[in-house]
Design a protein around this motif. Structure first.
Motif, PDB file in Angstrom:
ATOM      1  N   GLU A 141       4.496 -50.370  15.907  1.00 15.52           N
ATOM      2  CA  GLU A 141       3.802 -49.418  14.934  1.00 15.52           C
ATOM      3  C   GLU A 141       3.691 -48.147  15.070  1.00 15.52           C
ATOM      4  OE1 GLU A 141      -0.374 -49.698  12.126  1.00 15.52           O
ATOM      5  OE2 GLU A 141       0.085 -51.359  13.781  1.00 15.52           O
ATOM      6  N   HIS A 154      10.638 -43.576   5.542  1.00 12.46           N
ATOM      7  CA  HIS A 154       9.618 -43.899   4.828  1.00 12.46           C
ATOM      8  C   HIS A 154       9.758 -45.342   4.596  1.00 12.46           C
ATOM      9  CE1 HIS A 154       5.402 -44.057   3.459  1.00 12.46           C
ATOM     10  NE2 HIS A 154       5.773 -44.517   2.217  1.00 12.46           N
ATOM     11  N   LEU A 155      10.700 -45.941   3.991  1.00 15.59           N
ATOM     12  CA  LEU A 155      11.126 -47.275   3.803  1.00 15.59           C
ATOM     13  C   LEU A 155      11.218 -47.844   5.112  1.00 15.59           C
ATOM     14  CD1 LEU A 155      13.903 -47.111   0.865  1.00 15.59           C
ATOM     15  CD2 LEU A 155      11.431 -47.976   0.648  1.00 15.59           C
ATOM     16  N   THR A 157       9.503 -47.166   7.793  1.00 11.09           N
ATOM     17  CA  THR A 157       8.196 -47.466   8.480  1.00 11.09           C
ATOM     18  C   THR A 157       7.418 -48.444   7.617  1.00 11.09           C
ATOM     19  OG1 THR A 157       8.106 -45.025   8.867  1.00 11.09           O
ATOM     20  CG2 THR A 157       6.086 -46.269   8.595  1.00 11.09           C
ATOM     21  N   ILE A 158       7.801 -48.572   6.435  1.00  8.96           N
ATOM     22  CA  ILE A 158       6.990 -49.691   5.322  1.00  8.96           C
ATOM     23  C   ILE A 158       7.442 -51.007   5.946  1.00  8.96           C
ATOM     24  CG2 ILE A 158       6.895 -50.988   3.264  1.00  8.96           C
ATOM     25  CD1 ILE A 158       6.868 -48.006   2.133  1.00  8.96           C
ATOM     26  N   LYS A 179       5.919 -51.867   9.566  1.00  6.16           N
ATOM     27  CA  LYS A 179       4.451 -52.159   9.487  1.00  6.16           C
ATOM     28  C   LYS A 179       4.365 -53.476   8.751  1.00  6.16           C
ATOM     29  CE  LYS A 179       2.849 -47.561   9.750  1.00  6.16           C
ATOM     30  NZ  LYS A 179       1.597 -46.709   9.558  1.00  6.16           N
ATOM     31  N   TRP A 180       5.236 -53.739   7.912  1.00  4.57           N
ATOM     32  CA  TRP A 180       5.352 -55.301   7.123  1.00  4.57           C
ATOM     33  C   TRP A 180       5.745 -56.148   8.288  1.00  4.57           C
ATOM     34  CZ3 TRP A 180       9.826 -58.237   6.824  1.00  4.57           C
ATOM     35  CH2 TRP A 180       9.417 -59.516   6.128  1.00  4.57           C
ATOM     36  N   LEU A 239       0.091 -51.480   4.967  1.00  6.02           N
ATOM     37  CA  LEU A 239       1.190 -50.671   4.400  1.00  6.02           C
ATOM     38  C   LEU A 239       0.953 -49.146   4.025  1.00  6.02           C
ATOM     39  CD1 LEU A 239       3.219 -53.238   2.690  1.00  6.02           C
ATOM     40  CD2 LEU A 239       3.292 -52.704   4.799  1.00  6.02           C
ATOM     41  N   LEU A 240      -0.451 -48.943   3.573  1.00  2.00           N
ATOM     42  CA  LEU A 240      -0.463 -47.646   3.412  1.00  2.00           C
ATOM     43  C   LEU A 240      -1.415 -46.856   4.290  1.00  2.00           C
ATOM     44  CD1 LEU A 240      -0.924 -48.044  -0.436  1.00  2.00           C
ATOM     45  CD2 LEU A 240       0.998 -47.237   0.820  1.00  2.00           C
TER      46      LEU A 240
END
Length: 108
Positions: free
Chosen positions: A41, A93-94, A96-97, A100-101, A107-108
């Motif tokens: 993360e 960014h995708l 990173t999402i 994090k998922w 997620l935010l």
């Protein structure tokens, strides 16, 4: 390469650099006894800009193309390169999402 091919490649290269870097970094964290998900993360936030730079092939070519566009009045060239950068940012960014998922973080 055509415009759309470059847009798609920039997006997926940035996505791949970020996801791959975080997964391999998590493996390295596991090998040294650190918590892999925490490291993954943290890496997702730290290497996002480097994923964008890798996707657009280095910043100097893009910056010089934008400069040439300003100096010669070729606004289409400026817009094209800004869209390349935006595509790479979206891919990073995708990525990173997804990381994090994967680690179960917010997620935010």
């Amino acid at each position: 390469m055509t415009f759309m091919v470059t847009i798609i490649l920039d997006l997926f290269v940035a996505f791949g650099v970020l996801v791959g870097g975080c997964l391999i970094g998590g493996l390295g964290a596991f090998l040294i006894g650190e918590p892999p998900f925490v490291i993954m993360e943290s890496l997702a936030d730290k290497i996002k800009i480097w994923a964008v730079v890798a996707a657009i092939g280095g910043t100097m070519d893009t910056l010089s193309a934008i400069e040439r566009g300003f100096l010669s009045g070729a606004h289409g060239e400026i817009i094209k390169h800004v869209l390349f950068i935006c595509s790479a940012f979206i891919g990073a960014h995708l990525g990173t999402i997804v990381i994090k998922w994967f680690v179960g973080s917010e997620l935010l």
